[in-house]
Design an enzyme around this catalytic site. Structure first.
Site, PDB file in Angstrom:
ATOM      1  N   ASN A   1     -10.450   4.164  55.820  1.00  0.00           N
ATOM      2  CA  ASN A   1     -11.301   5.038  56.636  1.00  0.00           C
ATOM      3  C   ASN A   1     -11.540   4.447  58.020  1.00  0.00           C
ATOM      4  O   ASN A   1     -11.845   3.270  58.148  1.00  0.00           O
ATOM      5  CB  ASN A   1     -12.659   5.231  55.962  1.00  0.00           C
ATOM      6  CG  ASN A   1     -12.532   6.069  54.705  1.00  0.00           C
ATOM      7  OD1 ASN A   1     -12.424   7.295  54.771  1.00  0.00           O
ATOM      8  ND2 ASN A   1     -12.502   5.415  53.548  1.00  0.00           N
TER       9      ASN A   1
ATOM     10  N   GLU B   1     -10.802  15.920  47.151  1.00  0.00           N
ATOM     11  CA  GLU B   1     -11.659  14.751  46.943  1.00  0.00           C
ATOM     12  C   GLU B   1     -12.832  15.148  46.043  1.00  0.00           C
ATOM     13  O   GLU B   1     -13.289  16.286  46.097  1.00  0.00           O
ATOM     14  CB  GLU B   1     -12.138  14.384  48.338  1.00  0.00           C
ATOM     15  CG  GLU B   1     -13.174  13.367  48.467  1.00  0.00           C
ATOM     16  CD  GLU B   1     -13.499  13.228  49.962  1.00  0.00           C
ATOM     17  OE1 GLU B   1     -12.701  12.623  50.672  1.00  0.00           O
ATOM     18  OE2 GLU B   1     -14.533  13.749  50.395  1.00  0.00           O
TER      19      GLU B   1
ATOM     20  N   ASP C   1     -10.419  13.695  57.236  1.00  0.00           N
ATOM     21  CA  ASP C   1     -11.295  13.488  56.076  1.00  0.00           C
ATOM     22  C   ASP C   1     -12.415  14.533  56.081  1.00  0.00           C
ATOM     23  O   ASP C   1     -12.790  15.029  57.141  1.00  0.00           O
ATOM     24  CB  ASP C   1     -11.898  12.077  56.173  1.00  0.00           C
ATOM     25  CG  ASP C   1     -12.297  11.516  54.816  1.00  0.00           C
ATOM     26  OD1 ASP C   1     -12.351  12.271  53.831  1.00  0.00           O
ATOM     27  OD2 ASP C   1     -12.576  10.298  54.745  1.00  0.00           O
TER      28      ASP C   1
ATOM     29  N   GLU D   1      -7.812   7.520  57.422  1.00  0.00           N
ATOM     30  CA  GLU D   1      -8.638   8.719  57.220  1.00  0.00           C
ATOM     31  C   GLU D   1      -9.689   8.763  58.323  1.00  0.00           C
ATOM     32  O   GLU D   1     -10.568   7.908  58.396  1.00  0.00           O
ATOM     33  CB  GLU D   1      -9.320   8.679  55.848  1.00  0.00           C
ATOM     34  CG  GLU D   1      -8.322   8.778  54.717  1.00  0.00           C
ATOM     35  CD  GLU D   1      -8.976   9.065  53.370  1.00  0.00           C
ATOM     36  OE1 GLU D   1     -10.215   9.200  53.309  1.00  0.00           O
ATOM     37  OE2 GLU D   1      -8.240   9.151  52.382  1.00  0.00           O
TER      38      GLU D   1
ATOM     39  N   GLU E   1      -7.414   5.036  47.879  1.00  0.00           N
ATOM     40  CA  GLU E   1      -8.237   4.983  49.093  1.00  0.00           C
ATOM     41  C   GLU E   1      -9.103   3.731  49.023  1.00  0.00           C
ATOM     42  O   GLU E   1      -9.750   3.461  48.007  1.00  0.00           O
ATOM     43  CB  GLU E   1      -9.155   6.213  49.213  1.00  0.00           C
ATOM     44  CG  GLU E   1     -10.081   6.084  50.441  1.00  0.00           C
ATOM     45  CD  GLU E   1     -10.960   7.312  50.712  1.00  0.00           C
ATOM     46  OE1 GLU E   1     -10.957   8.256  49.906  1.00  0.00           O
ATOM     47  OE2 GLU E   1     -11.652   7.292  51.751  1.00  0.00           O
TER      48      GLU E   1
HETATM   49  P1  C2E Z   1     -15.060   9.372  52.059  1.00  0.00           P
HETATM   50  O1  C2E Z   1     -14.028   8.674  52.860  1.00  0.00           O
HETATM   51  O2  C2E Z   1     -15.044  10.856  52.071  1.00  0.00           O
HETATM   52  O3  C2E Z   1     -14.898   8.786  50.587  1.00  0.00           O
HETATM   53  C1  C2E Z   1     -15.154   9.475  49.412  1.00  0.00           C
HETATM   54  C2  C2E Z   1     -16.492   9.111  48.837  1.00  0.00           C
HETATM   55  O4  C2E Z   1     -16.723   9.920  47.691  1.00  0.00           O
HETATM   56  C3  C2E Z   1     -16.611   7.687  48.329  1.00  0.00           C
HETATM   57  O5  C2E Z   1     -17.969   7.305  48.462  1.00  0.00           O
HETATM   58  C4  C2E Z   1     -16.229   7.825  46.868  1.00  0.00           C
HETATM   59  O6  C2E Z   1     -16.735   6.780  46.050  1.00  0.00           O
HETATM   60  C5  C2E Z   1     -16.921   9.123  46.550  1.00  0.00           C
HETATM   61  N1  C2E Z   1     -16.289   9.829  45.430  1.00  0.00           N
HETATM   62  C6  C2E Z   1     -15.016   9.814  45.027  1.00  0.00           C
HETATM   63  N2  C2E Z   1     -14.803  10.613  43.977  1.00  0.00           N
HETATM   64  C7  C2E Z   1     -15.994  11.176  43.688  1.00  0.00           C
HETATM   65  C8  C2E Z   1     -16.414  12.113  42.690  1.00  0.00           C
HETATM   66  O7  C2E Z   1     -15.661  12.590  41.847  1.00  0.00           O
HETATM   67  N3  C2E Z   1     -17.733  12.467  42.724  1.00  0.00           N
HETATM   68  C9  C2E Z   1     -18.612  11.971  43.648  1.00  0.00           C
HETATM   69  N4  C2E Z   1     -19.878  12.387  43.588  1.00  0.00           N
HETATM   70  N5  C2E Z   1     -18.236  11.089  44.597  1.00  0.00           N
HETATM   71  C10 C2E Z   1     -16.947  10.692  44.618  1.00  0.00           C
HETATM   72  P2  C2E Z   1     -18.366   5.908  49.121  1.00  0.00           P
HETATM   73  O8  C2E Z   1     -17.437   4.837  48.687  1.00  0.00           O
HETATM   74  O9  C2E Z   1     -19.824   5.724  48.901  1.00  0.00           O
HETATM   75  O10 C2E Z   1     -18.074   6.160  50.651  1.00  0.00           O
HETATM   76  C11 C2E Z   1     -18.803   7.102  51.389  1.00  0.00           C
HETATM   77  C12 C2E Z   1     -18.240   7.273  52.772  1.00  0.00           C
HETATM   78  O11 C2E Z   1     -18.392   6.088  53.547  1.00  0.00           O
HETATM   79  C13 C2E Z   1     -16.742   7.553  52.779  1.00  0.00           C
HETATM   80  O12 C2E Z   1     -16.527   8.915  52.513  1.00  0.00           O
HETATM   81  C14 C2E Z   1     -16.372   7.151  54.194  1.00  0.00           C
HETATM   82  O13 C2E Z   1     -16.652   8.183  55.111  1.00  0.00           O
HETATM   83  C15 C2E Z   1     -17.330   6.008  54.449  1.00  0.00           C
HETATM   84  N6  C2E Z   1     -16.589   4.740  54.262  1.00  0.00           N
HETATM   85  C16 C2E Z   1     -16.251   4.111  53.108  1.00  0.00           C
HETATM   86  N7  C2E Z   1     -15.568   2.978  53.369  1.00  0.00           N
HETATM   87  C17 C2E Z   1     -15.455   2.905  54.716  1.00  0.00           C
HETATM   88  C18 C2E Z   1     -14.834   1.965  55.625  1.00  0.00           C
HETATM   89  O14 C2E Z   1     -14.218   0.983  55.230  1.00  0.00           O
HETATM   90  N8  C2E Z   1     -14.937   2.222  56.970  1.00  0.00           N
HETATM   91  C19 C2E Z   1     -15.595   3.339  57.450  1.00  0.00           C
HETATM   92  N9  C2E Z   1     -15.643   3.521  58.765  1.00  0.00           N
HETATM   93  N10 C2E Z   1     -16.168   4.233  56.629  1.00  0.00           N
HETATM   94  C20 C2E Z   1     -16.107   4.032  55.290  1.00  0.00           C
HETATM   95 MG    MG Z   2     -14.669  12.629  52.145  1.00  0.00          MG
HETATM   96 MG    MG Z   3     -12.188   8.858  53.155  1.00  0.00          MG
END
Ligand code: C2E
Ligand code: MG
Ligand code: MG
Length: 399
Positions: free
Chosen positions: A235, A354, A297, A267, A177
């Site tokens: 995403n 996830e 998602d 997603e 991802e």
């Molecule tokens: P998401 O798409 O549900 O992504 C999963 C989030 O959970 C990611 O945080 C990831 O680093 C984190 N994660 C993965 N495995 C674990 C785990 O085992 N434990 C914990 N505590 N966290 C874990 P991240 O990278 O901070 O992203 C947060 C959200 O921001 C994403 O949730 C998504 O909704 C959004 N996002 C990230 N990149 C993009 C993007 O390029 N465009 C858009 N529109 N939204 C984005």
């Molecule tokens: Mg998620």
């Molecule tokens: Mg996601």
């Protein structure tokens, strides 16, 4: 982690247990240790301090003032930066308290059931992020005008990190991802939660998604040159899906980069009530026709609902990390996961869990028949060039 600069307090009415925890904390190298036997005593010690305490460990079941009331006082006055709840109470109560503390704005490092072990304690404490770094990001973001966001996009400061998705059955790496990080000179690495809402307001999510899609395609090509055929998820939030030309644009973008839409899963997250439902459904249907996969998602939270599931031609369901977390100890979470998996099977959707962080969560989700795992137990998001090396190193758990 180096705790020598941090102050920690233990609030526990039981003498023996308090002393045991104090000893463990001493062993972990805390610079300053405080203790209190009840909520009143703890609050007066905390109120006398010039600045918020770094980390507070507290029991929930205490005489005079119970833990829930105590935590609500903590939040009122910003008396502590982070909280760790240690308790002998039932997991579902611990979970409710954790959710409540987060809603009050406290950084919750975790909840530990008694008896506490050194391993659990240090795993929770490792999640501590000193607030100084966060506040630097915050003050920067308060000034992050649409102009600065636009400038960041133009200067290519938004980079994709990639987190592995592996098969529960074989342990094989199936895909990744893409998760955006903002590398802002002078500030550091800024996480999406700090800037995505501002980007949405400024109408800049579409160019951000373009940038991520483009980087993802570049890595898919690079990995395939090293013999790795992967799929990749990107995403998208529904607010950038109301332009009906977007399906053609992304199809062209991906093909121009020598990739095929079937290698990409979008997603979908819905951040606010969709105003242009018809257009969004039009775009999603057309993306699917072009061959893109569509994933729902954070299923079961926010707007990620059964209604969406019935209207959109999804191909994958992602179980939200809030259900995966502690599922081995939370019968309610387990039930929600079981139902989500059953629903996915009947709708013929791939399933991804996830936020898998522990062996116990891995074992449970695997036993329940979930297909793919993503989470810190396997790997944190990393720069794309590290993916092939990670794959070499990765050893799935036995059994
Ligand atoms: P998401 O798409 O549900 O992504 C999963 C989030 O959970 C990611 O945080 C990831 O680093 C984190 N994660 C993965 N495995 C674990 C785990 O085992 N434990 C914990 N505590 N966290 C874990 P991240 O990278 O901070 O992203 C947060 C959200 O921001 C994403 O949730 C998504 O909704 C959004 N996002 C990230 N990149 C993009 C993007 O390029 N465009 C858009 N529109 N939204 C984005
Ligand atoms: Mg998620
Ligand atoms: Mg996601």
């Amino acid at each position: 982690m180096d705790f020598s600069e941090q102050t920690v307090m233990v609030v526990e009415d039981h003498d023996f247990q308090r002393r045991t925890v104090m000893r463990l904390l001493q062993g972990l190298g805390f610079g300053d240790l405080l203790e209190a036997t009840n909520g009143h005593q703890a609050l007066s010690l905390l109120r006398a301090r010039a600045e918020p305490l770094d980390i507070l460990l507290c029991d929930l079941d205490m005489p005079e003032m119970d833990g829930v009331e105590f935590i609500s006082h903590l939040a009122e006055k910003e008396l502590v930066k982070a909280l760790l709840v240690v308790s002998g109470l039932e997991p579902s109560i611990l979970h409710t308290v954790e959710t409540m503390a987060k809603a009050y704005g406290l950084q919750v490092l975790g909840t530990i059931s008694k008896p506490l072990t050194l391993q659990e304690l240090s795993a929770c404490l490792d999640r501590y992020q000193p607030k100084e770094e966060e506040s630097k990001v915050h003050s920067f973001l308060e000034e992050a005008s649409p102009e600065i966001l636009r400038q960041g996009l133009a200067q290519k400061e938004f980079l994709a990190f990639f987190q592995p998705k592996v098969s529960f059955a074989t342990g094989e790496l199936l895909g990744v991802e893409a998760l955006v990080r903002w590398f802002r000179p002078g500030i550091g690495v800024v996480l999406p939660k700090h800037f995505i809402p501002a980007m949405e307001l400024a109408g800049l999510v579409e160019p951000l998604t373009d940038a991520l899609l483009w980087q993802t395609c570049a890595y898919l090509r690079a990995w395939s040159e090293r013999g790795l055929t992967l799929s990749a998820s990107v995403n998208v939030s529904t607010n950038c899906l109301s332009d009906v030309r977007i399906a053609d644009r992304w199809n062209d973008l991906v093909r121009r980069e020598d990739c095929d839409p079937s290698q990409i899963v979008l997603e979908v997250t819905e951040t606010e009530v969709m105003s242009e439902v018809a257009k969004v459904l039009n775009v999603l249907a057309r993306l699917r026709l072009k061959g893109f996969g569509l994933s729902i998602d954070d299923f079961g939270t926010g707007y990620s609902s059964l209604q969406q599931l019935s209207n959109v031609p999804f191909t994958e369901l992602k179980i939200d990390q809030s259900f995966v977390k502690d599922s081995p100890k939370q019968p309610r979470h387990r039930t929600i996961i079981e139902m989500s998996l059953e629903l996915a099977r009947k709708l013929n959707l791939k399933t991804v869990a996830e936020g898998v962080e522990t062996q116990a969560e891995w074992d449970l989700l695997k036993a329940l028949g979930c297909e793919q795992a993503q989470g810190y137990f396997m790997a944190k998001p990393m720069p794309g060039h590290q993916i092939p090396d990670w794959r070499q190193m990765w050893q799935p758990p036995e059994g």
